[in-house]
Design an enzyme around this catalytic site. Structure first.
Site, mmCIF file in Angstrom:
data_model
loop_
_atom_site.group_PDB
_atom_site.id
_atom_site.type_symbol
_atom_site.label_atom_id
_atom_site.label_comp_id
_atom_site.label_asym_id
_atom_site.label_seq_id
_atom_site.Cartn_x
_atom_site.Cartn_y
_atom_site.Cartn_z
ATOM 1 N N SER A 93 0.831 -1.206 0.000
ATOM 2 C CA SER A 93 0.000 0.000 0.000
ATOM 3 C C SER A 93 0.869 1.261 0.000
ATOM 4 O O SER A 93 1.695 1.436 -0.890
ATOM 5 C CB SER A 93 -0.954 -0.057 1.191
ATOM 6 O OG SER A 93 -1.971 0.905 1.082
ATOM 7 N N ASP A 194 -9.996 -4.868 -4.485
ATOM 8 C CA ASP A 194 -9.311 -4.129 -3.421
ATOM 9 C C ASP A 194 -10.208 -2.958 -3.041
ATOM 10 O O ASP A 194 -10.547 -2.135 -3.887
ATOM 11 C CB ASP A 194 -7.955 -3.639 -3.950
ATOM 12 C CG ASP A 194 -7.109 -2.922 -2.915
ATOM 13 O OD1 ASP A 194 -7.672 -2.292 -2.003
ATOM 14 O OD2 ASP A 194 -5.870 -2.963 -3.041
ATOM 15 N N HIS A 224 -7.158 -5.983 -0.040
ATOM 16 C CA HIS A 224 -6.043 -5.033 0.004
ATOM 17 C C HIS A 224 -4.832 -5.543 0.795
ATOM 18 O O HIS A 224 -3.703 -5.492 0.326
ATOM 19 C CB HIS A 224 -6.513 -3.695 0.585
ATOM 20 C CG HIS A 224 -5.439 -2.653 0.593
ATOM 21 N ND1 HIS A 224 -4.878 -2.162 -0.569
ATOM 22 C CD2 HIS A 224 -4.803 -2.021 1.618
ATOM 23 C CE1 HIS A 224 -3.966 -1.263 -0.268
ATOM 24 N NE2 HIS A 224 -3.883 -1.167 1.061
#
Length: 270
Positions: A93, A194, A224
């Site tokens: 991320s 996601d 995610h």
């Protein structure tokens, strides 16, 4: 403030190939701990730092910004480069965004990068309101635990400090402009489903980096936080294969070590 249980940084002294892992926005090292331990089992030198303002309470994060988060991983990378012959950087991320900036800034000092569901932009109308809204509202709903696998929880904040979110937005813009400076081999793994980072972010990154050795892998069974999800083992295995290809002789992968690493990764992720 004391660090939350499981959110502590992790380090392992291994061989001449080093790996730096970068966790995500409002998250903690817990989300990458199974990955770090898998690589440590293979005798890589591993650093998984806790980003400033993370791993305690959201009020602490309110006092930090992207410069603080980047400075921490930059220091860790420089320390690994002094210790190791070759260094790889991996991130999830926003940790993927930190990874991309390290690659852009350190050039040959980073041998290769692995990014999982990397962020590139704060999406939605709220992004445009952040510069003003952050002075009126302190927090919004959290982003953690977007995980398909049942019973798995990510250690992170249930609130997002808007000052920090505004800084994240600025950081994404900063790194987007630096993506053409990324030339290292890159492995990008992303989840088609996601709920935090849309596929457009990965597509944007792939279109702007200058890397010629690029591999994209879809994580069909994960959301995610894929490093704790159903595709975690694939992430671990693909990243190690990527490192071994670029740094022949890196670490060790005997049958016994592989089995131990897989068992540890599964247990920590579940």
């Amino acid at each position: 403030m004391p660090v939350r249980p499981e959110a502590e940084p992790y380090r392992h002294e291994g061989g001449e190939v080093g790996v730096l892992l970068c966790h995500g926005f409002t998250g903690s090292p817990q989300s990458l701990r199974p990955w770090a331990e898998y690589l440590a089992e293979r005798d890589l030198t591993v650093a998984l730092p806790l980003l400033p303002g993370h791993g305690t309470r959201w009020e602490d994060m309110q006092l930090t910004g992207w410069q603080d988060w980047y400075a921490e991983v930059d220091r860790e990378l420089r320390a690994l480069r002094e210790r190791c012959a070759q260094v790889f950087v991996l991130g999830l991320s926003m940790g993927g965004t930190l990874t991309l900036r390290l690659a852009a800034k350190h050039g040959d000092g980073v041998r290769g990068i692995v990014v999982v569901n990397p962020g590139n932009k704060v999406h939605g109308l709220s992004a445009y309101a952040l510069p003003v809204l952050r002075h009126l509202v302190r927090t919004t709903k959290g982003l953690t635990s977007d995980i398909k696998k049942e019973g798995v929880v990510e250690v992170g904040y249930d609130r997002v400090p808007l000052h920090a979110a505004h800084s994240l937005r600025n950081f994404f813009r900063q790194v987007d402009g630096e993506l053409p400076q990324v030339t290292q081999p890159m492995l990008l793994l992303r989840s088609p489903e996601d709920h935090v980072v849309p596929p457009a972010d990965s597509a944007r990154i792939l279109s702007r980096v200058s890397s010629t050795d690029v591999t994209e892998i879809l994580l069909e069974q994960s959301y995610h936080v894929a490093t704790l999800d159903n595709d975690a083992e694939r992430i671990f295995e693909e990243s190690y294969a990527f490192i071994a290809r670029l740094a022949p002789g890196a670490g060790k992968d005997t049958t016994g070590a592989g089995q131990v690493g897989q068992q540890e990764g599964t247990a920590a992720g579940g």
